[in-house]
Design an enzyme around this catalytic site. Structure first.
Site, short mmCIF file in Angstrom:
data_model
loop_
_atom_site.label_atom_id
_atom_site.label_comp_id
_atom_site.label_asym_id
_atom_site.label_seq_id
_atom_site.Cartn_x
_atom_site.Cartn_y
_atom_site.Cartn_z
N LYS A 59 0.98 -1.26 0.15
CA LYS A 59 0.02 -0.05 -0.01
C LYS A 59 0.85 1.42 -0.14
O LYS A 59 2.05 1.02 0.40
CB LYS A 59 -1.05 0.01 1.29
N PRO A 85 9.32 -4.10 -0.76
CA PRO A 85 10.53 -3.76 0.14
C PRO A 85 10.20 -3.97 1.76
O PRO A 85 9.09 -3.70 2.07
CB PRO A 85 10.81 -2.45 -0.03
N ALA A 118 10.75 -3.37 5.50
CA ALA A 118 10.74 -2.17 6.22
C ALA A 118 10.84 -1.10 5.35
O ALA A 118 11.32 -0.16 5.51
CB ALA A 118 11.91 -2.24 7.11
N GLY A 119 9.87 -0.93 4.32
CA GLY A 119 9.92 0.00 3.36
C GLY A 119 8.73 0.77 3.39
O GLY A 119 8.63 1.73 2.62
N GLY A 127 3.88 -1.80 3.98
CA GLY A 127 2.92 -2.79 4.53
C GLY A 127 3.26 -4.12 4.10
O GLY A 127 2.32 -4.98 3.92
N ALA A 178 0.82 -7.31 4.36
CA ALA A 178 0.41 -8.24 3.35
C ALA A 178 0.43 -9.41 3.55
O ALA A 178 -0.49 -10.38 3.18
CB ALA A 178 0.87 -7.55 1.83
N ASP A 236 -2.19 -2.28 9.67
CA ASP A 236 -2.21 -2.22 8.21
C ASP A 236 -2.89 -3.62 7.63
O ASP A 236 -3.14 -3.50 6.47
CB ASP A 236 -0.74 -2.09 7.67
#
Ligand code: ATP
Length: 305
Positions: A13, A98, A100-101, A104, A108, A140
């Site tokens: 997201k 990614p 820790a991008g 979320g 997912a 999330d």
């Protein structure tokens, strides 16, 4: 793939709007956010097993825990407990979001694991019941089940669908070095204290500005670009000053506007159309950046047949 396995795909997201209010006594912040699910997916394959196990594939697989710290593992065990199921599952995660991008990815995986185990075990839980379990796993996770576009309030887990027309084209610029979500929130608190900002009343509910919702409803990328906002961005940029230059670089390459995605460090650049997004992506890649072209909104966690 054997027929007794279940393959689920769940999206990452972007928060096209992220308003962060006062800190609650339990450490959480009140949020008002607008999520958009984008076409960067996690694949989770669930296979029958007596115990619980996880394997992870993808460029950043080494950064992902394989034990109970893994959100997908926690999701499977939570569902098993809720359904009084006594077997296990072997989960295979194919990561594309990614790590820790700020997109979320772990959420997912958790949403996908809930849907996959529900189908594999024949649990037959309703969407509402799966949503309740998702909310217990993380703020999330319900959105990754839901997909599309949605307004999230509370901790981001109280969802209401947002109407959206057409599609929005994005370029994502990823970073090898992740940012920890709790550390970014701590930095936000520190910056707000240092500014002497008046603390919001944590009990007060936050609202999403109307122009953001209008832009989604009209499918107007120029209007959405003008309303992009992320209250975590200043904190993320304070920790990673290079992110501001990444946004400027994206705009110079032709994007309408850019924003740090969630707690970062992924930068999401909104483009007028898919041709522009392709050109922005190519320019950034030529400059040595890791850039991906995606679009949204896309559906939430779904079984692939
Ligand atoms: P957020 O939802 O907070 O924005 P994020 O997208 O920034 O999260 P994730 O990749 O979801 O970051 O996960 C952050 C951390 O959670 C990782 O550094 C990792 O240690 C841990 N983690 C737990 N489960 C997973 C998972 N299935 N995939 C990736 N990371 C996971």
């Amino acid at each position: 793939m054997p027929s007794d396995s279940v393959h689920v795909r769940a999206p990452g997201k972007i928060n096209v709007y992220l308003g962060v209010g006062g800190r609650h006594d339990d450490g959480y912040h009140a949020l008002a956010t607008v999520f958009q699910a984008v076409s960067l997916f996690e694949d989770v394959i669930a296979r029958p097993a007596d115990d619980f196990s996880i394997t992870v594939h993808g460029a950043e697989a080494d950064a992902v825990p394989l034990d109970d710290r893994n959100l997908a593992m926690r999701a499977a065990k939570l569902l098993a407990a809720a359904a009084d199921y006594h077997g296990g599952v072997a989960l295979e995660i194919r990561k594309h979001v990614p790590v820790a991008g700020g997109m979320g990815g772990g959420s997912a995986d958790a949403a996908a694991a809930l849907v996959a185990c529900d189908a594999l075990w024949g649990t037959g839980f309703s969407q509402t019941r799966l949503h309740e379990l998702a909310a217990r796993l993380g703020a999330d996770v319900p959105f990754s089940l839901h997909g599309g576009s949605a307004v999230g309030t509370g901790r981001g887990d109280q969802l209401n669908p947002a109407l959206a027309r057409g599609r929005f084209d994005w370029v994502l610029v990823t970073s090898h070095e992740g940012l920890s979500t709790p550390v970014v929130y701590e930095e936000l608190d520190r910056l707000r204290d240092a500014e002497g900002a008046l603390a919001d009343d944590p009990a007060e509910s936050l609202d999403v500005p109307i122009p953001v919702l209008q832009a989604l409803r009209s499918g107007d990328a120029v209007q959405l670009a003008a309303s992009l906002q992320n209250d975590l961005q200043a904190a993320a940029v304070h920790l990673r000053p290079d992110l501001e230059e990444t946004i400027r670089q994206g705009v110079r390459a032709g994007a309408l506007h850019g924003i740090v995605s969630g707690s970062g460090p992924t930068v999401a650049l909104l483009c007028a159309d898919s041709d522009t997004a392709r050109s922005v992506r190519n320019t950034l890649q030529e400059d040595g950046r890791e850039a991906l072209q995606v679009y949204g909104p896309v559906p939430g966690a779904r079984i692939l047949v």
